[in-house]
Design a protein around this motif. Structure first.
Motif, PDB file in Angstrom:
ATOM      1  N   TRP A   1      43.246  47.673   9.142  1.00  0.00           N
ATOM      2  CA  TRP A   1      41.980  47.735   9.858  1.00  0.00           C
ATOM      3  C   TRP A   1      41.157  46.462   9.624  1.00  0.00           C
ATOM      4  O   TRP A   1      41.423  45.709   8.709  1.00  0.00           O
ATOM      5  CB  TRP A   1      41.173  48.976   9.476  1.00  0.00           C
ATOM      6  CG  TRP A   1      40.981  49.204   8.000  1.00  0.00           C
ATOM      7  CD1 TRP A   1      41.791  49.930   7.178  1.00  0.00           C
ATOM      8  CD2 TRP A   1      39.918  48.715   7.179  1.00  0.00           C
ATOM      9  NE1 TRP A   1      41.291  49.916   5.894  1.00  0.00           N
ATOM     10  CE2 TRP A   1      40.137  49.185   5.871  1.00  0.00           C
ATOM     11  CE3 TRP A   1      38.801  47.930   7.423  1.00  0.00           C
ATOM     12  CZ2 TRP A   1      39.296  48.896   4.800  1.00  0.00           C
ATOM     13  CZ3 TRP A   1      37.946  47.634   6.363  1.00  0.00           C
ATOM     14  CH2 TRP A   1      38.196  48.129   5.073  1.00  0.00           C
ATOM     15  N   ALA A   2      40.176  46.297  10.497  1.00  0.00           N
ATOM     16  CA  ALA A   2      39.243  45.172  10.394  1.00  0.00           C
ATOM     17  C   ALA A   2      37.840  45.729  10.210  1.00  0.00           C
ATOM     18  O   ALA A   2      37.536  46.832  10.657  1.00  0.00           O
ATOM     19  CB  ALA A   2      39.304  44.319  11.661  1.00  0.00           C
ATOM     20  N   PHE A   3      37.007  44.969   9.557  1.00  0.00           N
ATOM     21  CA  PHE A   3      35.604  45.362   9.404  1.00  0.00           C
ATOM     22  C   PHE A   3      34.936  45.376  10.774  1.00  0.00           C
ATOM     23  O   PHE A   3      35.273  44.570  11.641  1.00  0.00           O
ATOM     24  CB  PHE A   3      34.878  44.402   8.458  1.00  0.00           C
ATOM     25  CG  PHE A   3      35.363  44.492   7.047  1.00  0.00           C
ATOM     26  CD1 PHE A   3      34.928  45.507   6.207  1.00  0.00           C
ATOM     27  CD2 PHE A   3      36.279  43.579   6.554  1.00  0.00           C
ATOM     28  CE1 PHE A   3      35.394  45.614   4.907  1.00  0.00           C
ATOM     29  CE2 PHE A   3      36.748  43.664   5.254  1.00  0.00           C
ATOM     30  CZ  PHE A   3      36.310  44.690   4.426  1.00  0.00           C
TER      31      PHE A   3
ATOM     32  N   GLU B   1      43.194  40.216  14.596  1.00  0.00           N
ATOM     33  CA  GLU B   1      44.132  41.239  14.119  1.00  0.00           C
ATOM     34  C   GLU B   1      45.282  40.646  13.318  1.00  0.00           C
ATOM     35  O   GLU B   1      46.378  41.198  13.286  1.00  0.00           O
ATOM     36  CB  GLU B   1      44.624  42.108  15.271  1.00  0.00           C
ATOM     37  CG  GLU B   1      43.507  42.902  15.904  1.00  0.00           C
ATOM     38  CD  GLU B   1      43.986  43.948  16.889  1.00  0.00           C
ATOM     39  OE1 GLU B   1      45.202  44.164  17.025  1.00  0.00           O
ATOM     40  OE2 GLU B   1      43.104  44.563  17.510  1.00  0.00           O
ATOM     41  N   GLN B   2      44.995  39.537  12.650  1.00  0.00           N
ATOM     42  CA  GLN B   2      45.962  38.938  11.740  1.00  0.00           C
ATOM     43  C   GLN B   2      45.681  39.443  10.329  1.00  0.00           C
ATOM     44  O   GLN B   2      44.523  39.483   9.889  1.00  0.00           O
ATOM     45  CB  GLN B   2      45.865  37.404  11.774  1.00  0.00           C
ATOM     46  CG  GLN B   2      46.256  36.808  13.116  1.00  0.00           C
ATOM     47  CD  GLN B   2      47.702  37.117  13.469  1.00  0.00           C
ATOM     48  OE1 GLN B   2      48.615  36.758  12.747  1.00  0.00           O
ATOM     49  NE2 GLN B   2      47.899  37.815  14.585  1.00  0.00           N
ATOM     50  N   ALA B   3      46.725  39.827   9.615  1.00  0.00           N
ATOM     51  CA  ALA B   3      46.581  40.366   8.265  1.00  0.00           C
ATOM     52  C   ALA B   3      46.265  39.246   7.282  1.00  0.00           C
ATOM     53  O   ALA B   3      46.925  38.204   7.294  1.00  0.00           O
ATOM     54  CB  ALA B   3      47.866  41.073   7.863  1.00  0.00           C
ATOM     55  N   VAL B   4      45.253  39.456   6.464  1.00  0.00           N
ATOM     56  CA  VAL B   4      44.852  38.415   5.514  1.00  0.00           C
ATOM     57  C   VAL B   4      45.056  38.822   4.063  1.00  0.00           C
ATOM     58  O   VAL B   4      45.235  37.964   3.201  1.00  0.00           O
ATOM     59  CB  VAL B   4      43.394  37.961   5.745  1.00  0.00           C
ATOM     60  CG1 VAL B   4      43.236  37.332   7.120  1.00  0.00           C
ATOM     61  CG2 VAL B   4      42.425  39.106   5.569  1.00  0.00           C
ATOM     62  N   CYS B   5      44.987  40.121   3.766  1.00  0.00           N
ATOM     63  CA  CYS B   5      45.190  40.574   2.401  1.00  0.00           C
ATOM     64  C   CYS B   5      45.401  42.089   2.385  1.00  0.00           C
ATOM     65  O   CYS B   5      45.233  42.760   3.403  1.00  0.00           O
ATOM     66  CB  CYS B   5      44.024  40.197   1.496  1.00  0.00           C
ATOM     67  SG  CYS B   5      42.466  41.036   1.884  1.00  0.00           S
TER      68      CYS B   5
ATOM     69  N   PRO C   1      34.468  40.564  11.376  1.00  0.00           N
ATOM     70  CA  PRO C   1      35.713  40.866  10.668  1.00  0.00           C
ATOM     71  C   PRO C   1      36.331  39.687   9.911  1.00  0.00           C
ATOM     72  O   PRO C   1      36.816  39.862   8.799  1.00  0.00           O
ATOM     73  CB  PRO C   1      36.658  41.366  11.758  1.00  0.00           C
ATOM     74  CG  PRO C   1      35.911  41.341  13.025  1.00  0.00           C
ATOM     75  CD  PRO C   1      34.528  40.883  12.784  1.00  0.00           C
ATOM     76  N   THR C   2      36.307  38.502  10.496  1.00  0.00           N
ATOM     77  CA  THR C   2      36.929  37.362   9.820  1.00  0.00           C
ATOM     78  C   THR C   2      36.126  36.939   8.599  1.00  0.00           C
ATOM     79  O   THR C   2      36.685  36.726   7.520  1.00  0.00           O
ATOM     80  CB  THR C   2      37.116  36.187  10.800  1.00  0.00           C
ATOM     81  OG1 THR C   2      38.013  36.617  11.834  1.00  0.00           O
ATOM     82  CG2 THR C   2      37.681  34.960  10.108  1.00  0.00           C
ATOM     83  N   LYS C   3      34.825  36.836   8.756  1.00  0.00           N
ATOM     84  CA  LYS C   3      33.964  36.435   7.635  1.00  0.00           C
ATOM     85  C   LYS C   3      34.093  37.432   6.480  1.00  0.00           C
ATOM     86  O   LYS C   3      34.236  37.039   5.316  1.00  0.00           O
ATOM     87  CB  LYS C   3      32.509  36.351   8.095  1.00  0.00           C
ATOM     88  CG  LYS C   3      31.542  35.999   6.986  1.00  0.00           C
ATOM     89  CD  LYS C   3      30.114  35.996   7.471  1.00  0.00           C
ATOM     90  CE  LYS C   3      29.167  35.728   6.319  1.00  0.00           C
ATOM     91  NZ  LYS C   3      27.765  35.821   6.726  1.00  0.00           N
ATOM     92  N   LEU C   4      34.054  38.717   6.790  1.00  0.00           N
ATOM     93  CA  LEU C   4      34.130  39.719   5.731  1.00  0.00           C
ATOM     94  C   LEU C   4      35.515  39.762   5.097  1.00  0.00           C
ATOM     95  O   LEU C   4      35.645  39.932   3.880  1.00  0.00           O
ATOM     96  CB  LEU C   4      33.710  41.082   6.266  1.00  0.00           C
ATOM     97  CG  LEU C   4      32.263  41.149   6.778  1.00  0.00           C
ATOM     98  CD1 LEU C   4      31.927  42.543   7.274  1.00  0.00           C
ATOM     99  CD2 LEU C   4      31.276  40.694   5.721  1.00  0.00           C
ATOM    100  N   ALA C   5      36.550  39.568   5.903  1.00  0.00           N
ATOM    101  CA  ALA C   5      37.911  39.517   5.356  1.00  0.00           C
ATOM    102  C   ALA C   5      38.049  38.344   4.379  1.00  0.00           C
ATOM    103  O   ALA C   5      38.696  38.475   3.330  1.00  0.00           O
ATOM    104  CB  ALA C   5      38.930  39.408   6.479  1.00  0.00           C
TER     105      ALA C   5
END
Length: 147
Positions: free
Chosen positions: A25-27, A74-78, A31-35
């Motif tokens: 899931w994404a925030f 929607e790219q997995a970062v962690c 989403p990118t900044k929080l990830a």
């Protein structure tokens, strides 16, 4: 990288985790900044509206679950693992939780401002109004794997 690819890398390194529950899931906001904050270890908590779980007929987060965190593309970062989950009202979220969210100046005032704005907008789309008694789910987690 796709969430399935990141999960495969994770279980290759930790084969005993292969059958553990996990979700991707994404925030909801930024989403990118929080990830990125999660990957950096600065963000170790999040808050969601209880109502949204009910409306989506989605299970609440559970301690021990793994989460594949996605960016805005929607790219997995962690991958994180949930360490604590509790339900409370918006008004009762404390400074400790606000600090763990890792956003802005880490203050409760900042947390309340951005989360009230977010929840107000999300609720308005459902024809509902925000209230300080809005039920929220607070989740704490730790990063266990970075892409």
């Amino acid at each position: 990288m796709k969430s399935s690819e990141l999960w495969e890398k994770f279980i290759t390194k930790y084969p005993a985790k292969a059958h553990c529950p996990h979700d991707a899931w994404a925030f909801g906001a930024q989403p990118t900044k929080l990830a990125q904050l999660v990957c950096q270890g600065k963000k170790t908590a999040t808050t969601s509206g209880y109502l949204f779980y009910e409306l989506d007929n989605e299970a609440l987060p559970q301690v021990g679950e793994y989460n594949i965190i996605l960016d805005e593309n929607e790219q997995a970062v962690c991958i994180t693992q949930t360490t604590k989950v509790y339900q409370t009202t918006f008004a009762k979220v404390d400074a400790r939780h606000a600090r763990l969210e890792g956003e802005g100046d880490l203050s409760l005032a900042y947390w309340r401002k951005v989360h009230q704005d977010f929840f107000t907008q999300e609720l308005a789309e459902l024809g509902e109004e925000f209230s300080p008694e809005f039920e929220v789910i607070c989740e704490e987690f730790t990063v266990v794997y970075v892409a």
